[in-house]
Motif scaffolding. Sequence first.
Motif, short mmCIF file in Angstrom:
data_model
loop_
_atom_site.label_atom_id
_atom_site.label_comp_id
_atom_site.label_asym_id
_atom_site.label_seq_id
_atom_site.Cartn_x
_atom_site.Cartn_y
_atom_site.Cartn_z
N ALA A 152 0.85 -1.19 0.00
CA ALA A 152 0.00 0.00 0.00
C ALA A 152 0.89 1.24 0.00
CB ALA A 152 -0.91 -0.01 1.22
N PRO A 153 0.36 2.37 -0.46
CA PRO A 153 1.17 3.59 -0.47
C PRO A 153 1.55 4.02 0.94
CG PRO A 153 -1.13 4.10 -0.91
CD PRO A 153 -1.01 2.61 -0.95
N ASP A 154 2.73 4.60 1.04
CA ASP A 154 3.18 5.10 2.34
C ASP A 154 2.40 6.35 2.70
OD1 ASP A 154 5.04 3.08 2.54
OD2 ASP A 154 6.60 4.25 1.52
N ARG A 155 1.71 6.30 3.83
CA ARG A 155 0.95 7.45 4.30
C ARG A 155 1.41 7.81 5.71
NH1 ARG A 155 -4.25 7.92 1.56
NH2 ARG A 155 -4.61 6.16 0.17
N GLU A 156 1.36 9.07 6.00
CA GLU A 156 1.65 9.51 7.36
C GLU A 156 0.48 9.11 8.26
OE1 GLU A 156 4.37 10.91 8.53
OE2 GLU A 156 5.33 10.77 6.56
N PRO A 157 0.78 8.80 9.54
CA PRO A 157 -0.33 8.53 10.48
C PRO A 157 -1.29 9.72 10.51
CG PRO A 157 1.78 7.93 11.46
CD PRO A 157 2.09 8.64 10.18
N GLN A 158 -2.57 9.45 10.48
CA GLN A 158 -3.56 10.52 10.40
C GLN A 158 -4.39 10.63 11.68
OE1 GLN A 158 -5.87 9.70 6.91
NE2 GLN A 158 -4.11 9.84 5.54
N ARG A 159 -4.93 9.53 12.11
CA ARG A 159 -5.88 9.55 13.22
C ARG A 159 -5.23 9.99 14.54
NH1 ARG A 159 -8.92 4.12 15.22
NH2 ARG A 159 -10.24 5.03 16.85
N PHE A 160 -4.03 9.50 14.80
CA PHE A 160 -3.32 9.84 16.03
C PHE A 160 -1.97 10.47 15.71
CE2 PHE A 160 -6.04 6.19 17.24
CZ PHE A 160 -6.82 6.82 18.21
N ALA A 161 -1.94 11.34 14.72
CA ALA A 161 -0.68 11.95 14.29
C ALA A 161 -0.03 12.78 15.40
CB ALA A 161 -0.92 12.81 13.06
N ALA A 162 -0.83 13.34 16.30
CA ALA A 162 -0.29 14.22 17.34
C ALA A 162 0.21 13.46 18.56
CB ALA A 162 -1.37 15.22 17.77
N TYR A 163 0.07 12.16 18.58
CA TYR A 163 0.46 11.37 19.75
C TYR A 163 1.62 10.44 19.38
CZ TYR A 163 -3.74 13.03 22.05
OH TYR A 163 -4.70 13.82 22.62
N PRO A 164 2.64 10.38 20.23
CA PRO A 164 3.82 9.54 19.92
C PRO A 164 3.55 8.05 20.06
CG PRO A 164 4.07 10.53 22.09
CD PRO A 164 2.83 11.14 21.49
N VAL A 165 2.53 7.68 20.84
CA VAL A 165 2.25 6.27 21.10
C VAL A 165 0.76 6.02 20.88
CG1 VAL A 165 2.42 4.36 22.74
CG2 VAL A 165 4.08 6.23 22.84
N VAL A 166 0.45 4.88 20.24
CA VAL A 166 -0.94 4.45 20.04
C VAL A 166 -1.10 3.08 20.68
CG1 VAL A 166 -2.71 3.78 18.37
CG2 VAL A 166 -1.27 5.77 17.93
N VAL A 167 -2.16 2.94 21.46
CA VAL A 167 -2.49 1.64 22.05
C VAL A 167 -3.75 1.14 21.34
CG1 VAL A 167 -3.18 0.41 24.13
CG2 VAL A 167 -1.49 2.24 24.27
N MET A 168 -3.64 -0.02 20.71
CA MET A 168 -4.73 -0.58 19.93
C MET A 168 -5.04 -1.99 20.43
SD MET A 168 -5.13 -0.82 15.76
CE MET A 168 -3.98 -2.16 15.52
N GLY A 169 -6.33 -2.32 20.49
CA GLY A 169 -6.73 -3.65 20.93
C GLY A 169 -6.18 -4.73 20.02
N ASN A 170 -5.97 -5.91 20.58
CA ASN A 170 -5.46 -7.02 19.78
C ASN A 170 -6.43 -7.34 18.65
OD1 ASN A 170 -3.07 -7.52 21.29
ND2 ASN A 170 -4.30 -8.49 22.88
N ASP A 171 -5.92 -7.45 17.45
CA ASP A 171 -6.77 -7.69 16.28
C ASP A 171 -6.34 -8.90 15.47
OD1 ASP A 171 -4.45 -6.64 15.30
OD2 ASP A 171 -5.39 -5.24 13.91
N THR A 172 -5.44 -9.72 16.01
CA THR A 172 -4.97 -10.89 15.27
C THR A 172 -5.01 -12.12 16.16
OG1 THR A 172 -2.66 -10.43 15.85
CG2 THR A 172 -3.47 -9.54 13.75
N LEU A 173 -5.08 -13.26 15.50
CA LEU A 173 -5.02 -14.57 16.17
C LEU A 173 -3.76 -15.28 15.66
CD1 LEU A 173 -6.24 -16.99 17.78
CD2 LEU A 173 -7.43 -17.61 15.65
N THR A 174 -2.92 -15.72 16.57
CA THR A 174 -1.69 -16.42 16.20
C THR A 174 -1.74 -17.83 16.77
OG1 THR A 174 -0.43 -14.35 16.19
CG2 THR A 174 0.82 -16.40 16.32
N VAL A 175 -1.55 -18.80 15.88
CA VAL A 175 -1.67 -20.22 16.26
C VAL A 175 -0.46 -20.98 15.73
CG1 VAL A 175 -3.04 -22.32 15.94
CG2 VAL A 175 -4.19 -20.12 16.26
N PRO A 176 0.12 -21.87 16.53
CA PRO A 176 1.25 -22.67 16.02
C PRO A 176 0.77 -23.79 15.09
CG PRO A 176 0.75 -23.28 18.29
CD PRO A 176 -0.12 -22.10 17.96
N VAL A 177 1.49 -24.01 14.01
CA VAL A 177 1.19 -25.09 13.07
C VAL A 177 2.48 -25.82 12.72
CG1 VAL A 177 -0.80 -23.89 12.07
CG2 VAL A 177 1.46 -23.56 11.07
#
Length: 715
Positions: free
Chosen positions: A43-68
Amino acid sequence: MLTIALAALRTRWTTLIGTFVALALGVGLIATMGLGLASTFDAPDREPQRFAAYPVVVMGNDTLTVPVRRGASTARVTQRLAHPHPVDSELLSDLRALGPVAPAGRQATGSGGPDAVGVDAPVSDVRRVVGDRAQVLTGDDRRRADPSTERDAEALLTVNALLGTAAGITAFVSVFVVASTFVFAVALRRREFGLLRTAGATPGQLRRLLLTEAAVVGTLASAAGCALGHWGAPHLAQLLVDGEAAPSWFAIRPVAWPLHAAFWTGPAVALAGVWAASRRAGRTGPAEALREADVDTGVLSPVRRLLGFALLACAVFLMTKSLVTDASGLLKRKTYTTQPMVLITAAALLAPMLVRPLTRLLRLPGATGMLVRANTAASLRRTAAVAAPVLITVALAGSVLGSAMTVSQAKAAEAREHTRADLVVTGEDLKGLEARPVPGAVLSASASTAVFVREEGTALIRSQARAVDDAKTLATVERLPVVAGDLRDLDDRSIVVNEEWERHTVGATVRVWLGDGRPVSLRIAAVLAIGTGNNGAYVTAANAPTAPVDRIDVRLAPGADRAAVTAALRDTGGTVRSTDRWLAATHPRTSPQTRLGLIVVLGIALVYTALALANTLLMAGSVRSTELNALRLAGATRPQVLGVVAGETLFAVGLGAALGTAVTAVNLAGLGAALATLSAPVTVAVQWPVVGGTAGACAAVAVAAAMAPKAVRHG
């Protein structure tokens, strides 16, 4: 030998211009599609937009990791959750103790909590407080919290699939046509090779002469083709953007590897196409220079015959294997786009076998008809060379478009068969009917979710699912293709799966991860037929508590007031439609984007094969002066000579169109058999206007090109 080859190129440039143009266009197509495909990888490189003014973003876990398992070792596979976790209130309180926290912004689906927040605090402190309760993003990674990041990834995936299909088709068409053109160009020089043998040239010298010519022409044509591809790629990107098949920001990136791949493909294909013909040229005897009869012999060599029948057997085997082991695979675009190529190649290799039997069946009146039949039967190489581009164009147009329409119509017909609902309510988060029922109607509310299952210990499979509020009402409003078990047995401790799952025995227990990542073991309550791929899993709403209701299927009771029910349903905030209108809106026969993509791909292939067809006929006509002058001296009038040339051309085009139609029929028959095997509606859609229009366009181009050479017009 290089000096002789360069001298031959200077003196025979009018004959070799056809092979040069075909190869340059082929390389140009490969370069264009390669540049487009390479531009979809990131995807094209974009600057952070939603939290551009904050140095740190905390986001809920959105992935599932399983050993195979990966052979003797173990790897970890990650899939995106259907319902990402929110940043809960306890974590928010801890973060506020560190420093300012951004406003909540978007809410996680069905959770009431924000999906991410910005924090103005040292990253080390934030990581210490968060731990494994959420994700901590810094720098450019903060873009992951922007809604546009996910949209960009999904858009690129769509364009990647489209251009991947296009690249496969154009590469096949280019290689096929270029190789055929080079072989025919060599065959036209039989008498020249006889003269060289008379002058003392050895078979090895003839082979080196042809290979040197092919290398020179291939290199020059590849350079021209790469320049053409570099120019054409931005125009292709703009065409996709204008047709809404690609996002507005899509553009060609400055990458070099597609141009390198396309450039070296040119000489490789040229040398491969000339190699077999050069060996045959090396066996040309000196007496060939004295031959006046143009009767082709040895066209269908044992190697060509063996390869043709081997590919024919391979095509039959692939289709049979798919029908027996994985019929659903035939419904995938990658399969129904690439599998016909094997059959097309087999038909092209074996086409000369059909020429003489068909000419004996052909009954044309008068001397012109007799000459058409005789010349066609004598000139097998010319007939096969003209038929090849027509075959590939008609077969691809009929097979690809016909398969896409067949699958789309089968999906729509299947959706219609599976519902008993009279009304359907859709929306992002339907509410308002929990407290009171709607008189005169049975409602089945459901939400879109997903379940994940680890199959054979080696793969983590994501399966689309619906979370329903009540299994009994689901059975009332839906007519799902249950092959075992009972839908009404579905409860909070069970699941409905389809036959594609590794474990699909009623009563068996299967371990899955729910849409929010929770691992559970559920009993299989019922099993559905695979169908066209839309028969996903079903769980209860308790197993997808954060999934918002996005659909309500409504079945009216006898005598119910439809208008009153519709008015009550509007309180949900969703769109109320009749089942027919809902099906028309959500199950179109083919989406405009898919249609545009197929038209672009097949349009490019048609234009290219039309040019290749014209090149072949121009080359053939340029060496027919002796033959046509003999006809004139024998008393043939100019209209009769033109009629003979046009008749031969139309016969070759008709042969290619017939073989292309046969390939289309075989592929669509296989697709219909796959639908029947999957218990899906069999709705084979033959695109006769497309097939007929393609054949007609090829005929018009072929006749015009056949009449263009001076040797023909003055005959």
